[in-house]
Design a protein around this motif. Structure first.
Motif, PDB file in Angstrom:
ATOM      1  N   ARG A 161      -7.963  41.149  89.406  1.00 39.18           N
ATOM      2  CA  ARG A 161      -7.457  42.462  88.990  1.00 39.18           C
ATOM      3  C   ARG A 161      -6.108  42.748  89.632  1.00 39.18           C
ATOM      4  O   ARG A 161      -5.185  43.275  88.983  1.00 39.18           O
ATOM      5  CB  ARG A 161      -8.455  43.550  89.383  1.00 39.18           C
ATOM      6  N   ALA A 162      -5.959  42.408  90.914  1.00 43.87           N
ATOM      7  CA  ALA A 162      -4.711  42.692  91.628  1.00 43.87           C
ATOM      8  C   ALA A 162      -3.545  41.888  91.079  1.00 43.87           C
ATOM      9  O   ALA A 162      -2.388  42.311  91.191  1.00 43.87           O
ATOM     10  CB  ALA A 162      -4.896  42.409  93.115  1.00 43.87           C
ATOM     11  N   ALA A 163      -3.827  40.727  90.477  1.00 42.38           N
ATOM     12  CA  ALA A 163      -2.755  39.909  89.903  1.00 42.38           C
ATOM     13  C   ALA A 163      -2.116  40.572  88.693  1.00 42.38           C
ATOM     14  O   ALA A 163      -0.977  40.244  88.330  1.00 42.38           O
ATOM     15  CB  ALA A 163      -3.292  38.532  89.521  1.00 42.38           C
ATOM     16  N   ALA A 164      -2.838  41.483  88.041  1.00 46.16           N
ATOM     17  CA  ALA A 164      -2.297  42.305  86.946  1.00 46.16           C
ATOM     18  C   ALA A 164      -1.728  41.462  85.807  1.00 46.16           C
ATOM     19  O   ALA A 164      -0.597  41.675  85.355  1.00 46.16           O
ATOM     20  CB  ALA A 164      -1.238  43.274  87.484  1.00 46.16           C
ATOM     21  N   LEU A 165      -2.524  40.505  85.338  1.00 44.03           N
ATOM     22  CA  LEU A 165      -2.093  39.618  84.260  1.00 44.03           C
ATOM     23  C   LEU A 165      -2.737  39.994  82.938  1.00 44.03           C
ATOM     24  O   LEU A 165      -3.844  40.535  82.889  1.00 44.03           O
ATOM     25  CB  LEU A 165      -2.457  38.174  84.607  1.00 44.03           C
ATOM     26  N   PRO A 167      -3.997  38.468  79.023  1.00 48.74           N
ATOM     27  CA  PRO A 167      -4.447  37.194  78.440  1.00 48.74           C
ATOM     28  C   PRO A 167      -3.260  36.349  77.995  1.00 48.74           C
ATOM     29  O   PRO A 167      -2.287  36.859  77.431  1.00 48.74           O
ATOM     30  CB  PRO A 167      -5.303  37.648  77.254  1.00 48.74           C
ATOM     31  N   GLY A 168      -3.348  35.058  78.283  1.00 50.00           N
ATOM     32  CA  GLY A 168      -2.283  34.132  77.907  1.00 50.00           C
ATOM     33  C   GLY A 168      -1.250  33.915  78.987  1.00 50.00           C
ATOM     34  O   GLY A 168      -0.491  32.928  78.926  1.00 50.00           O
ATOM     35  N   GLU A 169      -1.181  34.808  79.970  1.00 49.05           N
ATOM     36  CA  GLU A 169      -0.237  34.591  81.061  1.00 49.05           C
ATOM     37  C   GLU A 169      -0.794  33.546  82.031  1.00 49.05           C
ATOM     38  O   GLU A 169      -1.987  33.228  82.024  1.00 49.05           O
ATOM     39  CB  GLU A 169       0.067  35.914  81.772  1.00 49.05           C
ATOM     40  N   ARG A 170       0.087  33.043  82.908  1.00 47.63           N
ATOM     41  CA  ARG A 170      -0.273  31.910  83.758  1.00 47.63           C
ATOM     42  C   ARG A 170      -0.500  32.362  85.194  1.00 47.63           C
ATOM     43  O   ARG A 170       0.341  33.030  85.793  1.00 47.63           O
ATOM     44  CB  ARG A 170       0.827  30.849  83.729  1.00 47.63           C
ATOM     45  N   LEU A 171      -1.642  31.936  85.724  1.00 44.87           N
ATOM     46  CA  LEU A 171      -2.004  32.219  87.110  1.00 44.87           C
ATOM     47  C   LEU A 171      -2.106  30.911  87.871  1.00 44.87           C
ATOM     48  O   LEU A 171      -2.768  29.969  87.428  1.00 44.87           O
ATOM     49  CB  LEU A 171      -3.353  32.941  87.172  1.00 44.87           C
ATOM     50  N   LEU A 172      -1.485  30.862  89.046  1.00 44.62           N
ATOM     51  CA  LEU A 172      -1.635  29.727  89.944  1.00 44.62           C
ATOM     52  C   LEU A 172      -2.527  30.153  91.102  1.00 44.62           C
ATOM     53  O   LEU A 172      -2.238  31.150  91.782  1.00 44.62           O
ATOM     54  CB  LEU A 172      -0.279  29.263  90.481  1.00 44.62           C
ATOM     55  N   ALA A 184     -10.586  31.486  89.737  1.00 42.00           N
ATOM     56  CA  ALA A 184     -10.285  30.746  88.511  1.00 42.00           C
ATOM     57  C   ALA A 184     -11.280  31.070  87.407  1.00 42.00           C
ATOM     58  O   ALA A 184     -10.897  31.242  86.238  1.00 42.00           O
ATOM     59  CB  ALA A 184     -10.290  29.247  88.813  1.00 42.00           C
ATOM     60  N   LEU A 185     -12.563  31.166  87.749  1.00 38.78           N
ATOM     61  CA  LEU A 185     -13.583  31.459  86.735  1.00 38.78           C
ATOM     62  C   LEU A 185     -13.411  32.861  86.160  1.00 38.78           C
ATOM     63  O   LEU A 185     -13.500  33.064  84.938  1.00 38.78           O
ATOM     64  CB  LEU A 185     -14.974  31.307  87.348  1.00 38.78           C
ATOM     65  N   ALA A 189     -12.249  33.818  82.263  1.00 36.85           N
ATOM     66  CA  ALA A 189     -13.060  34.695  81.416  1.00 36.85           C
ATOM     67  C   ALA A 189     -12.234  35.806  80.787  1.00 36.85           C
ATOM     68  O   ALA A 189     -12.620  36.373  79.759  1.00 36.85           O
ATOM     69  CB  ALA A 189     -14.202  35.297  82.240  1.00 36.85           C
ATOM     70  N   ARG A 190     -11.080  36.099  81.364  1.00 38.27           N
ATOM     71  CA  ARG A 190     -10.183  37.135  80.827  1.00 38.27           C
ATOM     72  C   ARG A 190      -9.090  36.547  79.951  1.00 38.27           C
ATOM     73  O   ARG A 190      -8.170  37.271  79.550  1.00 38.27           O
ATOM     74  CB  ARG A 190      -9.549  37.922  81.984  1.00 38.27           C
TER      75      ARG A 190
END
Length: 341
Positions: A161-165, A167-172, A184-185, A189-190
């Motif tokens: 939630r804190a990453a504020a992304l 759908p489709g955006e990239r998280l490392l 990651a899970l 899911a989002r």
């Protein structure tokens, strides 16, 4: 009842102790399953900072990732809780201060952490006493393995939630331990595009088994900036790396803690307008984690490598993998299981 007791640095034993009583406003829970966490290992080894400040002290009864069934209720508690399967919050605020009243009890100045601080006995035992205000009911679809992963799941969900992304955006995600994999899970899911970085190729194998294929080491990591970075490691140098890897104007989330101070050049934040968010505890994420486990959008159970009894817990805390353990990072304890059972 039987409970694990840490008696000093590197010393732990299963003892017969007085079972807890249901004090006013509290319940007693028969523990079905409890997880062994990195914090428990630090308390066992003596490296935990709370032991130096006096917030924690030996003898200590650890265990803050748990689930079980309510077997007794104290005065002022609705008897409808009896027999219900539950998990609970680790962070037990005073309930009276401005922070608690504003919903920030996890940063209450007088917070007690179940199984960690201020002498509050934990759940690596046959029973544990918990304030009713800390309880979260578990639906029937959430089995003991998933129930005991609600607390780390709450932490991970808060980080996502804190990453504020979108759908489709990239998280490392930096780190492939329990929290990193749960982040990651929940992100997957989002609909978020998840990449993970591990120490080496072997550390990436649990993520690969969970179906993630965008996996990197520091040497192979692409140089392009990421829409958000979550540091779920215990490496002192990775918060600084995360700040350099985040897309300008986006976020870094720090949920891991290193044993030595991390250094971070604020110029990497200011000149690139990067926001850094710290996450302490899973309190505000517990309900969401339980709901995701119940509806099947997140299945944390493959993270559990083995389930053993209390008699084997000291070895797990010392870093020994149980015989026949799978590839997951988490070991669970069934307090009523006897050795070899």
């Amino acid at each position: 009842m039987r409970a694990l007791v840490l008696t000093g640095p590197g010393r732990a034993e299963v003892q017969e102790v007085e079972p807890p009583a249901a004090m006013p406003g509290e319940v007693v829970v028969d523990v079905e399953r409890a997880g062994v966490c990195g914090t428990d290992a630090e308390l066992f080894s003596g490296r935990m900072s709370y032991l130096r400040t006096g917030r924690s002290r030996y003898p200590l009864r650890p265990g803050h990732e748990w689930c079980g069934r309510v077997s007794a209720t104290g005065d002022g508690v609705d008897p409808a809780w009896l027999g219900r399967r539950v998990t609970g919050d680790t962070m037990l605020g005073c309930g009276r201060c401005a922070r608690c009243l504003a919903g920030r009890h996890h940063v209450c100045a007088d917070v007690a952490e179940l199984g960690i601080s201020r002498g509050r006995p934990g759940a690596l035992a046959e029973q544990v006493a918990v304030p009713v205000t800390a309880l979260h009911p578990l639906p029937g679809a959430v089995d003991p393995a998933a129930g005991a992963l609600a607390e780390p799941g709450g932490n991970a969900l808060r980080a996502v939630r804190a990453a504020a992304l979108e759908p489709g955006e990239r998280l490392l995600v930096l780190g492939t331990g329990t929290i990193g994999l749960l982040v990651a899970l929940f992100a997957r899911a989002r609909g978020i595009g998840v990449h993970l970085m591990g120490r080496d190729e072997d550390s990436l194998e649990p993520a690969r088994r969970l179906g993630f294929d965008r996996l990197w080491t520091r040497e192979s990591l692409p140089p392009a900036p990421w829409d958000a970075v979550v540091d779920a490691s215990n490496a002192a140098g990775l918060p600084a790396l995360a700040a350099r890897l985040a897309e300008p104007g986006r976020r870094v989330v720090c949920i891991g803690l290193s044993g030595s101070p991390s250094t971070l050049d604020t110029r990497d934040l200011v000149l690139r307008d990067v926001t850094v968010v710290g996450v302490l505890g899973g309190s505000a994420g517990l309900a969401g984690a339980v709901a995701a486990y119940a509806d099947g959008s997140v299945d944390p159970r493959p993270l559990v490598a083995a389930t053993v009894g209390l008699d084997e817990t000291a070895g797990v805390l010392a870093g020994r993998r149980p015989a026949g353990a799978g590839p997951g990072p988490k070991v669970h304890i069934d307090p009523r299981r006897v050795r070899g059972g």
